[in-house]
Structure formats: C-alpha cells, structure tokens
Design a protein around this motif. Structure first.
Motif, PDB file in Angstrom:
ATOM      1  N   THR A 195       0.828  -1.204   0.000  1.00  0.00           N
ATOM      2  CA  THR A 195       0.000   0.000   0.000  1.00  0.00           C
ATOM      3  C   THR A 195       0.864   1.257   0.000  1.00  0.00           C
ATOM      4  N   LEU A 196       1.973   1.246   0.745  1.00  0.00           N
ATOM      5  CA  LEU A 196       2.901   2.388   0.723  1.00  0.00           C
ATOM      6  C   LEU A 196       3.432   2.630  -0.687  1.00  0.00           C
ATOM      7  N   ILE A 197       3.769   1.552  -1.369  1.00  0.00           N
ATOM      8  CA  ILE A 197       4.245   1.676  -2.749  1.00  0.00           C
ATOM      9  C   ILE A 197       3.160   2.288  -3.627  1.00  0.00           C
ATOM     10  N   SER A 198       1.913   1.867  -3.413  1.00  0.00           N
ATOM     11  CA  SER A 198       0.799   2.416  -4.195  1.00  0.00           C
ATOM     12  C   SER A 198       0.613   3.907  -3.933  1.00  0.00           C
ATOM     13  N   TYR A 199       0.744   4.336  -2.678  1.00  0.00           N
ATOM     14  CA  TYR A 199       0.665   5.766  -2.374  1.00  0.00           C
ATOM     15  C   TYR A 199       1.726   6.547  -3.152  1.00  0.00           C
ATOM     16  N   PHE A 200       2.947   6.034  -3.125  1.00  0.00           N
ATOM     17  CA  PHE A 200       4.058   6.674  -3.843  1.00  0.00           C
ATOM     18  C   PHE A 200       3.761   6.739  -5.337  1.00  0.00           C
ATOM     19  N   MET A 201       3.315   5.623  -5.906  1.00  0.00           N
ATOM     20  CA  MET A 201       3.079   5.568  -7.348  1.00  0.00           C
ATOM     21  C   MET A 201       1.876   6.417  -7.760  1.00  0.00           C
ATOM     22  N   PHE A 202       0.853   6.457  -6.922  1.00  0.00           N
ATOM     23  CA  PHE A 202      -0.306   7.289  -7.259  1.00  0.00           C
ATOM     24  C   PHE A 202       0.083   8.768  -7.269  1.00  0.00           C
ATOM     25  N   THR A 203       0.916   9.157  -6.309  1.00  0.00           N
ATOM     26  CA  THR A 203       1.414  10.537  -6.295  1.00  0.00           C
ATOM     27  C   THR A 203       2.204  10.823  -7.563  1.00  0.00           C
TER      28      THR A 203
END
Length: 384
Positions: A40-48
């Motif tokens: 989920t942390l990776i997804s936050y980074f990638m969505f940003t």
C-alpha cells in the motif's frame, strides 16, 4: 552543465524508485506491518507520481527546467530525512507523497533534457538509453550502500546518508544553463496531446512496463529473502537481509549494461519497437524461472537476466515518442509517464496482496501475462 544535471536527475530518480525496495526488509519490522500494507505504501508513492507526472510535465514546459530540477533534489532529500526518523505507519504516508513529488520533478527534468542534449538531439532513443544508464546507477548504488550501512550503523543514520547524497546535485542544478523547455507553450495544445495516438499508445506501453519494473524494484529484495531463508533457515538474519538487498543491485547492474549497449545501436529509434517486443517475450521466460526456482544460487542469475531484458524498454519507448512528438515534449512525457505510474499503483500492491495468502514467488506469476501484452502493444506503437 545541463547534460550533467540531466544525468544526475535520472540518477536521483533511480534512488527514489529503489528506496522502498532497499529498506523494505528493515522498514516492515520497524513499522510492524505485513507485505500487504508495505504494498500500500508503494501504491501511495506511485499514485502521487501518476498525478504529479501530468502536473510537472506541463509545469516544466511553462517555467523551464531549473526550478523543477532544484525542487526535485530538495524534496527528495527532505523526504529521505523524514523517512529515516519516522516510526509509525501514519508518519510514513506523507513521505510517500513527498517522494512522489521529488521523483517526478527529477524524472521530468532529466528525461526531457536528455533527448535534446545527447547525440545532438538526432537519435532520441539512443540518447534516452545512454542517459538512463544513470537511472540504473542510482538503482544499483542505493541498495548496495544501504545493505553495507545497515550492518555498520543504525537505521536512522544509514537512511539519512542517502538524504545527504541527493543534496549534492543542488549546486550544479542552480548553476547550469538549460535549453528552452518549449517554444510558445499553449495549455490547450498540451491538452490536445491526449488525442494523439502516439502519446496514448506510449502511455499504455509504459503502463505495462512500469507494472513489471516497479514490481522488481520493490519486491525483488523481499522475494530473494524468502528464497534465501527457505534455503538456509538457520542463517543469520542480518546476513540474509544484506544478501537479499544485493539482488536489487545485480538487477540494476544488468539494467545499466543493457541500456549502455542499446545506446550504441544507431537505428534503435527506428527499430526500437521490435527490440522491445522481443525482450518482453524473453522477460516472460525469466519471470517464469523466478516463480519455479528452488536453489538460491539461481536467484542472482535470474536477477541479472531480468535487468538485462528490461533495460531498453523505458528509454527506447520515450525516444520513439519524442521522435514523433518533439513539440511540448515536457507535457507529452508527463502524459506517458502518468500511464507508467498507473501500472505502478496497481500491480505491486496486487502482488503484495497475493503474497499474504501464498508466497511472493508464486505471486510474481502475475507479471507473465503483462509481459506478453506489452509485446503486442509495443509493436502497435512502432506502426504509428
């Protein structure tokens, strides 16, 4: 000087994209989280990255390269310093957003200057491959440095040193003289790029590619730890962590070598889609090998092969789009890279979720059909 700054930008981008993968084996127990929440942390980074790729692409065409490059280095450094001191999951989430801003500023500045200043602007795919050797260098040095420092000092000091390293390029970024980002920029023209088939197909190809590369950058180290721990269940955990982190460095070394080789091919811009289609088929075979391997000695070999196969895909795709859409390329690049980040939002998270009920080794099977799809779409890109 502008060429040096561009190379430093893509080096910093490599650091950004390997950061979570490099520190993940220490960060997960530090925060007491499982693979799903790490994904989920990776997804936050990638969505940003997805959102800001569009914004910073247009911003670069509007205000020029210098402020974008300088802000990129500063934001990335600040994020790493905060990441070094964060001890809760909630405090890590803002770091993901700040890292996304820094990464996209460095990405847009570096990858839009490189096709202009290398090879006289006459072979953009070769220029992009040569410039992105430095992306591989950042990808290589980050886990290598972290694996060494984690065994010598505390987590806080080890991660903070990365923040110091990314501050160094701020001085040349201030002093450099840059080419013009765009002539006669008009926002409506940037929006009209969305209707251009070459831009949309470039975004789809990079969406599929980023799904694969981002998964490797963030899951290769935990995957390797899973294999090594299974092979030697009584081994020292610190030694296993260090060995697993080096797998990401092997992947990055191969990626650097592959991009350097590709940059020396004079006709790569013309025939790049055929090259990418071929290596995607080979990548599917390598990933299948990763999902069935039983001996730990085979993991470094497969990591090297994966890096070599994936190496030319991103920069060659960027070069192909640039060759056909040089006007307002900052905006065009923002669009195609936003497509890339969409893949990074979804697939690494999906792998983490699948691994909760099984193993990372089995979860990597998700990448095989993506390789096959990309092989088909990139051939379509070559016809536009």
């Amino acid at each position: 000087m502008a060429a040096i700054v561009a190379l430093l930008c893509v080096f910093g981008l490599g650091m950004c994209f390997s950061l979570f993968g490099s520190i993940g084996v220490k960060l997960m127990p530090r925060l007491a989280i499982d693979r799903g929440r790490f994904g989920t942390l990776i997804s936050y980074f990638m969505f940003t990255c997805l959102v800001l790729s569009l914004v910073i692409g247009v911003l670069t065409d509007t205000i020029g390269y210098k402020p974008v490059a300088v802000l990129g280095f500063l934001a990335t450094s600040l994020c790493i310093f905060l990441l070094a001191r964060s001890r809760t999951y909630a405090s890590i989430v803002p770091c993901c957003f700040l890292l996304g801003f820094g990464a996209m500023a460095l990405n847009t500045a570096g990858n839009t200057i490189i096709p202009v200043v290398l090879f006289g602007g006459k072979n953009p795919a070769a220029a992009s491959n040569l410039g992105n050797v430095f992306f591989g260098l950042g990808l290589f040095l980050t886990p290598l440095l972290v694996s060494f420092l984690f065994r010598k000092t505390t987590y806080e000091r080890a991660v903070s040193l990365l923040g110091v390293l990314i501050l160094i390029p701020v001085a040349p970024a201030f002093l450099a003289v840059y080419p013009k980002a765009a002539a006669g920029f008009i926002f409506s023209e940037a929006v009209s790029l969305l209707a251009k088939p070459i831009v949309l197909m470039g975004a789809i190809v990079l969406l599929l590619y980023s799904s694969i590369e981002t998964s490797f950058c963030n899951w290769l180290t935990p995957y390797a730890k899973e294999i090594f721990s299974r092979a030697r269940p009584n081994a020292d955990e610190g030694g296993v962590d260090a060995k697993a982190q080096r797998m990401l460095s092997f992947f990055a070394i191969a990626m650097m070598a592959g991009r350097l080789i590709t940059s020396q091919v004079p006709a790569i811009t013309r025939y790049g889609s055929l090259v990418i289609g071929g290596v995607m088929l080979l990548s599917a075979a390598v990933i299948f090998g990763l999902t069935v391997v039983k001996k730990s000695v085979q993991v470094p070999i497969l990591a090297l092969l994966a890096g070599l196969m994936l190496a030319p895909c991103f920069p060659t795709t960027v070069g192909i789009v640039y060759a056909r859409q040089p006007a307002h390329f900052g905006s065009a690049f923002g669009i195609i890279f936003a497509g890339a980040m969409l893949g990074g939002v979804v697939v690494p998270k999906a792998i983490g979720n699948l691994a909760k009920g099984a193993t990372l080794q089995k979860s990597l099977r998700l990448l095989i059909p993506i390789c096959l799809l990309m092989a088909g779409f990139v051939l379509v890109l070559g016809t536009l």
